[in-house]
Enzyme design. Structure first.
Site, mmCIF file in Angstrom:
data_model
loop_
_atom_site.group_PDB
_atom_site.id
_atom_site.type_symbol
_atom_site.label_atom_id
_atom_site.label_comp_id
_atom_site.label_asym_id
_atom_site.label_seq_id
_atom_site.Cartn_x
_atom_site.Cartn_y
_atom_site.Cartn_z
ATOM 1 N N ARG A 241 0.999 -1.338 -0.089
ATOM 2 C CA ARG A 241 -0.033 0.004 0.060
ATOM 3 C C ARG A 241 0.935 1.214 -0.153
ATOM 4 O O ARG A 241 2.046 1.234 0.456
ATOM 5 C CB ARG A 241 -1.050 0.242 1.347
ATOM 6 C CG ARG A 241 -2.201 -0.602 1.135
ATOM 7 C CD ARG A 241 -3.165 -0.132 0.307
ATOM 8 N NE ARG A 241 -4.554 -0.656 0.285
ATOM 9 C CZ ARG A 241 -4.676 -1.917 -0.704
ATOM 10 N NH1 ARG A 241 -3.879 -2.161 -1.354
ATOM 11 N NH2 ARG A 241 -5.879 -2.168 -0.596
ATOM 12 N N GLU A 270 -1.887 7.818 -4.274
ATOM 13 C CA GLU A 270 -2.406 7.727 -5.477
ATOM 14 C C GLU A 270 -4.010 7.967 -5.914
ATOM 15 O O GLU A 270 -4.534 7.898 -4.844
ATOM 16 C CB GLU A 270 -2.269 6.047 -5.607
ATOM 17 C CG GLU A 270 -2.980 5.051 -4.776
ATOM 18 C CD GLU A 270 -2.563 3.815 -5.158
ATOM 19 O OE1 GLU A 270 -1.301 3.175 -4.796
ATOM 20 O OE2 GLU A 270 -3.443 2.981 -5.124
ATOM 21 N N HIS A 288 -0.903 0.523 -9.664
ATOM 22 C CA HIS A 288 -1.561 -0.418 -8.601
ATOM 23 C C HIS A 288 -2.561 -1.599 -9.466
ATOM 24 O O HIS A 288 -3.524 -1.776 -9.421
ATOM 25 C CB HIS A 288 -2.643 0.274 -8.029
ATOM 26 C CG HIS A 288 -2.975 -0.297 -6.706
ATOM 27 N ND1 HIS A 288 -3.446 0.390 -5.681
ATOM 28 C CD2 HIS A 288 -3.452 -1.416 -6.368
ATOM 29 C CE1 HIS A 288 -3.710 -0.479 -4.445
ATOM 30 N NE2 HIS A 288 -3.807 -1.651 -4.988
HETATM 31 C C1 DGY Z 1 -6.190 -5.606 -2.872
HETATM 32 O O1 DGY Z 1 -6.785 -6.260 -3.207
HETATM 33 O O2 DGY Z 1 -5.860 -4.950 -1.721
HETATM 34 C C2 DGY Z 1 -5.396 -4.740 -4.070
HETATM 35 O O3 DGY Z 1 -4.632 -3.919 -3.507
HETATM 36 C C3 DGY Z 1 -6.473 -4.014 -4.860
HETATM 37 O O4 DGY Z 1 -7.127 -2.962 -4.224
#
Ligand code: DGY
Length: 329
Positions: A241, A270, A288
């Site tokens: 993240r 982001e 992402h």
């Molecule tokens: C998740 O599944 O957490 C991915 O980062 C997609 O948001």
């Protein structure tokens, strides 16, 4: 007027997932597919009993208070830092995420990003596309060895373990990891992974992959001080993240070659990207997409839909984050 329960899907999903939900509910959709602001989300949720969200929609105490009919919030993501889970739980609303279905796909991507970063894939491709390749040279885009090197993993949940197996069994890497809790001996043996403290992880890893959840505790887990402890030849990969890495400090470390390179799929704030990261050459940047294969994204959307259908039609939970609240609303 319909008497069927109403739900909102906050972002576009695949047609078959929409069709499945429409068998049970009146479904409101966001056809423009723009992330909804908190006030837009609250307005669209009036009278709705369920919502399917993505990591782009914030579900907090204010939203829950503004939507008294809401019974379930189903995230199409395994991460759920967009949810204020204690507030959702206190209000008796069920929350769900999409674990397991994305583990292997995300681990594949983590490895792709590691390889691209260590072997300078995008940097060399840009050079070639710019017409700068006019001769071969022995040291041209010479990167860091992956096979046989030391793979460090910070955050050893399902995805971390899947990355460890790829490194250990596929690339002959020595795997070390740090996690809030140590894995059991069998899982460590399966992953061929050795538990170390964070300082040793930072000091020893040739390639450090971040796979830990974002929280107040993990905010800037990798900042200037941590980057300073890494090898100057090391690569850093973040598929977890934004906010786990201090992106400004990372840009400085990359520019000053305090570490060799980084691969980033997630960013602080982001879809904005720290401008300094856009100007350093030794970083691979992706928007992402770690779980983004068609099959996996479909599986995630189906799982979120299954959570909503099971809970609202039968009171059952599938992959709940707070199963203790089932039936409270
Ligand atoms: C998740 O599944 O957490 C991915 O980062 C997609 O948001």
């Amino acid at each position: 007027m319909s008497t069927r329960p109403s739900i909102l899907i906050a972002r576009n999903v695949f047609p078959e997932v929409l069709a499945k939900l429409r068998e049970h509910f009146d479904v409101d959709t966001n056809d423009e597919d723009n992330p909804l602001s908190p006030s837009q989300l609250a307005a669209r949720l009036q009278g709705k009993v369920g919502v399917i969200t993505t990591g782009s929609e914030r579900v907090d105490a204010a939203l829950i208070a503004a939507c008294p009919q809401l019974k379930i919030v189903a995230n199409i993501a395994v991460g759920y830092n967009n949810f204020d889970l204690p507030a959702i739980t206190a209000a008796g609303v069920l929350a769900s995420n999409t674990p397991d279905v994305l583990t292997e796909t995300t681990a594949d991507f983590g490895f792709a990003l590691l390889l691209a970063t260590a072997r300078r894939l995008t940097e060399s491709e840009h050079f070639l596309r710019a017409g700068q390749w006019n001769r071969w040279a022995l040291d041209m885009f010479a990167g860091a060895e992956v096979n046989g090197s030391t793979l460090g993993i910070l955050g050893m949940g399902r995805i971390g373990q899947a990355i460890a197996r790829r490194g250990a069994h596929g690339f002959g890497m020595k795997v070390i990891y740090n996690n809030r809790s140590r894995l059991d001996a069998q899982t460590e043996a399966d992953c061929k992974a050795r538990y170390v403290d964070k300082a040793e992880l930072l000091r020893t890893a040739d390639h450090l992959v971040l796979v830990l959840p974002y929280s107040a505790e993990s905010h800037h887990a990798i900042g200037a001080a941590e980057l300073a402890q890494m090898k100057p030849t090391a690569t850093l990969v973040n598929i977890a993240r934004g906010g786990i890495v201090d992106d400004a400090a990372l840009a400085v470390a990359l520019r000053e070659k305090r570490i060799a390179a980084a691969g980033l799929d997630v960013f602080e704030g982001e879809p904005k990207v720290h401008p300094d990261l856009l100007t350093v050459p030794n970083v691979v940047l992706t928007p992402h997409i770690a779980s983004a294969t068609i099959a996996t994204r479909k599986a995630m959307a189906h799982l979120a839909a299954d959570n909503v259908i099971a809970y609202l039609t039968q009171g059952k939970t599938v992959t709940p984050l707070n199963p203790e609240v089932a039936g409270q609303r």
